[in-house]
Write an enzyme that holds these catalytic residues in place. Structure first.
Site, PDB file in Angstrom:
ATOM      1  N   GLU A 233       0.894  -1.179   0.000  1.00  0.00           N
ATOM      2  CA  GLU A 233       0.000   0.000   0.000  1.00  0.00           C
ATOM      3  C   GLU A 233       0.920   1.213   0.000  1.00  0.00           C
ATOM      4  O   GLU A 233       1.506   1.549   1.038  1.00  0.00           O
ATOM      5  CB  GLU A 233      -0.875   0.007   1.257  1.00  0.00           C
ATOM      6  N   CYS A 267      -2.340   9.140   2.840  1.00  0.00           N
ATOM      7  CA  CYS A 267      -2.036   8.668   1.488  1.00  0.00           C
ATOM      8  C   CYS A 267      -3.125   9.105   0.513  1.00  0.00           C
ATOM      9  O   CYS A 267      -2.854   9.376  -0.647  1.00  0.00           O
ATOM     10  CB  CYS A 267      -1.866   7.165   1.474  1.00  0.00           C
TER      11      CYS A 267
HETATM   12  P1  NAD Z   1       8.766   4.685   4.274  1.00  0.00           P
HETATM   13  O1  NAD Z   1       8.671   3.895   3.032  1.00  0.00           O
HETATM   14  O2  NAD Z   1       9.912   5.587   4.463  1.00  0.00           O
HETATM   15  O3  NAD Z   1       8.764   3.718   5.550  1.00  0.00           O
HETATM   16  C1  NAD Z   1       7.720   2.801   5.801  1.00  0.00           C
HETATM   17  C2  NAD Z   1       8.217   1.695   6.723  1.00  0.00           C
HETATM   18  O4  NAD Z   1       9.202   0.907   6.030  1.00  0.00           O
HETATM   19  C3  NAD Z   1       8.894   2.178   7.998  1.00  0.00           C
HETATM   20  O5  NAD Z   1       8.466   1.372   9.060  1.00  0.00           O
HETATM   21  C4  NAD Z   1      10.376   1.934   7.700  1.00  0.00           C
HETATM   22  O6  NAD Z   1      11.169   1.731   8.847  1.00  0.00           O
HETATM   23  C5  NAD Z   1      10.316   0.674   6.880  1.00  0.00           C
HETATM   24  N1  NAD Z   1      11.471   0.409   6.020  1.00  0.00           N
HETATM   25  C6  NAD Z   1      12.361   1.294   5.500  1.00  0.00           C
HETATM   26  N2  NAD Z   1      13.256   0.656   4.717  1.00  0.00           N
HETATM   27  C7  NAD Z   1      12.931  -0.655   4.733  1.00  0.00           C
HETATM   28  C8  NAD Z   1      13.475  -1.816   4.109  1.00  0.00           C
HETATM   29  N3  NAD Z   1      14.519  -1.748   3.299  1.00  0.00           N
HETATM   30  N4  NAD Z   1      12.884  -3.003   4.332  1.00  0.00           N
HETATM   31  C9  NAD Z   1      11.801  -3.083   5.145  1.00  0.00           C
HETATM   32  N5  NAD Z   1      11.246  -2.022   5.779  1.00  0.00           N
HETATM   33  C10 NAD Z   1      11.810  -0.817   5.563  1.00  0.00           C
HETATM   34  O7  NAD Z   1       7.392   5.473   4.383  1.00  0.00           O
HETATM   35  P2  NAD Z   1       7.006   6.601   5.433  1.00  0.00           P
HETATM   36  O8  NAD Z   1       7.755   7.846   5.081  1.00  0.00           O
HETATM   37  O9  NAD Z   1       7.085   6.070   6.817  1.00  0.00           O
HETATM   38  O10 NAD Z   1       5.444   6.803   5.147  1.00  0.00           O
HETATM   39  C11 NAD Z   1       4.923   7.692   4.216  1.00  0.00           C
HETATM   40  C12 NAD Z   1       4.513   6.968   2.948  1.00  0.00           C
HETATM   41  O11 NAD Z   1       3.530   5.998   3.249  1.00  0.00           O
HETATM   42  C13 NAD Z   1       3.876   7.881   1.932  1.00  0.00           C
HETATM   43  O12 NAD Z   1       4.398   7.601   0.661  1.00  0.00           O
HETATM   44  C14 NAD Z   1       2.406   7.509   1.986  1.00  0.00           C
HETATM   45  O13 NAD Z   1       1.686   7.760   0.806  1.00  0.00           O
HETATM   46  C15 NAD Z   1       2.487   6.061   2.281  1.00  0.00           C
HETATM   47  N6  NAD Z   1       1.219   5.587   2.832  1.00  0.00           N
HETATM   48  C16 NAD Z   1       0.422   4.788   2.050  1.00  0.00           C
HETATM   49  C17 NAD Z   1      -0.810   4.350   2.525  1.00  0.00           C
HETATM   50  C18 NAD Z   1      -1.720   3.474   1.683  1.00  0.00           C
HETATM   51  O14 NAD Z   1      -2.653   2.886   2.233  1.00  0.00           O
HETATM   52  N7  NAD Z   1      -1.502   3.371   0.376  1.00  0.00           N
HETATM   53  C19 NAD Z   1      -1.222   4.714   3.804  1.00  0.00           C
HETATM   54  C20 NAD Z   1      -0.401   5.533   4.557  1.00  0.00           C
HETATM   55  C21 NAD Z   1       0.830   5.959   4.069  1.00  0.00           C
END
Ligand code: NAD
Length: 472
Positions: A233, A267
């Site tokens: 997502e 999002c």
């Molecule tokens: P991010 O991708 O930076 O991090 C998300 C999670 O991934 C964190 O817990 C992080 O520690 C983890 N992570 C980072 N690198 C990783 C790796 N290599 N392997 C596994 N896990 C790893 O995202 P963010 O900045 O925390 O959140 C914002 C983003 O989330 C925005 O792009 C937003 O649109 C999206 N979002 C999407 C939805 C949806 O339902 N589509 C909902 C909410 C937020």
């Protein structure tokens, strides 16, 4: 947390101060916890659906009882008050909803005759033993549990890795979880940054990831290498189309909410608007009037509508996009800056026009209280511009002619389209929706499919007693 565990300092979005030490779970910690969860999952599955429903209902009760502590931690995680309260309430009501729906959705089918009449079929649903959940910072509790709840009901154990930016809620959550022993054995949380997330992927049987497209690509590849399902997502750049026959007052009101709620950090925030030239002037006047009237929740956290930018890294992204838009000739109708208030960084509620597709504020995800508005010559042009994006999460269409609005909606490359309203997927979860393009991958998080994502389908194929004519 072990005393010898490494930690990382985390900034409070409201004060700008480092006020939290995040425990960093190591790869070995994750292996050990995952093994225990997998062992406990056997009993969890054997407990049956009614036992699992009871445990989840007990969790909802414990969350309601300990709500003030959860809310207090979320306020420190996110710098917002009423939204934190709502986040807990929505999560609790989500548990009740799933507990009601699960029996109908997970029931083993009755046997039925196959096309070859002496063959009887029956369909079963068996859980993946351990589901991993990796979540982002914008709704720390809700997005850690939104997939965990149906997975647990389906019979899986769950290992959650919340965002390193917003993990303060984990302490009160673990405290209240210890009051529900049956569930505590099959639900655990490991904190840390990307390395801990990678550890989770290495040890689970299926993964739900919510986060950015950039991380989602890495996560998708890692899951593919392990041959485990990945439900991704990801980000969005949701467009709103204000058609030639839209009600400008209604559209302005809805867009003000859909783009500014949660300071744009959802999002499904509306991140770009395309308005037909015939109503552009009246629409923009109304929109700017409404957006300009919004206030920050500072100094009183219980006042105003716009909280701080939660992630310190996001501040630089928002500032760079605003500067890029100004450099390329955008007109700021209100807002247009990131403010420093008491150490927190707040995006002023912003409306821009004279924007072009080459501006990052129009093409990239912004995740802030900013709405760029493009005036178009026709609704067809609006559709083309809306679809000219790598994202396809959701969208909105405004028109007083419902058939026309649906016809426009059908041409948009997005998984859900709100009609004459904004960002409705935040509240309405009954229908199934999938992300288009780079906004995600895998089955629907909403509707009936959501819970079935955590099961493997198994077919029982019985010969009822006739020697098969194809035998030697
Ligand atoms: P991010 O991708 O930076 O991090 C998300 C999670 O991934 C964190 O817990 C992080 O520690 C983890 N992570 C980072 N690198 C990783 C790796 N290599 N392997 C596994 N896990 C790893 O995202 P963010 O900045 O925390 O959140 C914002 C983003 O989330 C925005 O792009 C937003 O649109 C999206 N979002 C999407 C939805 C949806 O339902 N589509 C909902 C909410 C937020």
């Amino acid at each position: 947390m072990n005393n010898d565990m490494q930690t990382m300092v985390v900034i409070n979005p409201r004060t700008g101060k480092e006020d939290f030490n995040l425990p960093l779970f190591s790869a070995q910690n994750v292996v050990d916890i995952a093994q225990q969860l997998k062992q406990q999952q056997i009993q969890w599955w054997a407990l049956g659906l009614s036992g699992r429903i009871q445990a989840l209902e007990n969790l909802a009760d414990a969350m309601a009882e300990h709500k003030p502590k959860l809310v207090a931690a979320l306020v420190n995680d996110t710098g917002r008050a009423s939204e934190s309260e709502l986040e807990v309430d929505v999560t609790i009501s989500g548990i009740h909803r799933w507990c009601k729906q699960a029996p109908g959705l997970l029931a083993k089918s009755e046997p039925w005759a196959a096309e070859i009449p002496f063959i009887e079929l029956q369909q079963d649903y068996l859980p993946y033993p351990l589901v991993g959940v990796i979540s982002p910072w914008n709704f720390p509790l809700l997005l850690s549990l939104v997939d965990a709840i149906p997975a647990l009901l389906a019979g899986s154990a769950v290992l959650i890795k919340p965002s390193e930016v917003t993990s303060r809620f984990v302490t009160p959550f673990n405290e209240l979880l210890s009051n529900v022993p049956a569930l505590h054995k099959v639900l655990d949380i490991v904190t840390g940054a990307g390395a801990t997330g990678q550890g989770v992927i290495e040890n689970v049987d299926s993964l739900c990831f919510t986060g950015s497209v950039a991380t989602g690509r890495q996560v998708g590849k890692a899951c593919a290498e392990r041959f485990i399902p990945a439900f991704l997502e990801l980000g969005g750049k949701d467009p709103a189309l204000v058609c030639h026959d839209a009600d400008p007052e209604l559209a302005a009101k809805a867009l003000c909410w859909g783009s500014m709620i949660n300071a744009g950090q959802s999002c499904m925030s509306l991140e770009r608007a395309y308005v037909h030239k015939d109503i552009a002037k009246v629409f923009l006047t109304k929109l700017v009037e409404k957006v300009d009237a919004l206030a920050h929740n500072y100094p009183d956290i219980h006042q105003g509508q716009i909280g701080p930018i939660i992630s310190a890294k996001q501040v630089a992204i928002v500032e760079a996009q605003l500067q890029d838009a100004k450099d390329k000739g955008a007109t700021i109708l209100c807002g247009g800056e990131v403010r420093n208030l008491g150490g927190g960084r707040y995006c002023a509620p912003t409306v821009l026009t004279d924007v072009t597709p080459d501006m990052r504020i129009v093409s990239d995800e912004t995740f802030a209280a900013i709405l760029p508005v493009t005036v178009v010559d026709s609704d067809e042009q609006a559709i083309a511009l809306a679809n000219d994006s790598e994202f396809g999460l959701s969208a909105a269409v405004f028109s007083q002619n419902v058939d026309y609005a649906k016809q426009v909606a059908s041409q948009l490359e997005a998984g859900a389209v709100s009609i004459n309203d904004a960002s409705l997927t935040a509240l309405i979860h009954e229908a199934e929706k999938q992300s288009f393009k780079y906004s995600g991958l895998g089955g629907s998080r909403m509707g009936a499919e959501s819970i079935r994502r955590f099961t493997r389908k198994k077919a029982y194929i019985r010969n009822t007693g006739v020697p098969s004519p194809w035998w030697f």
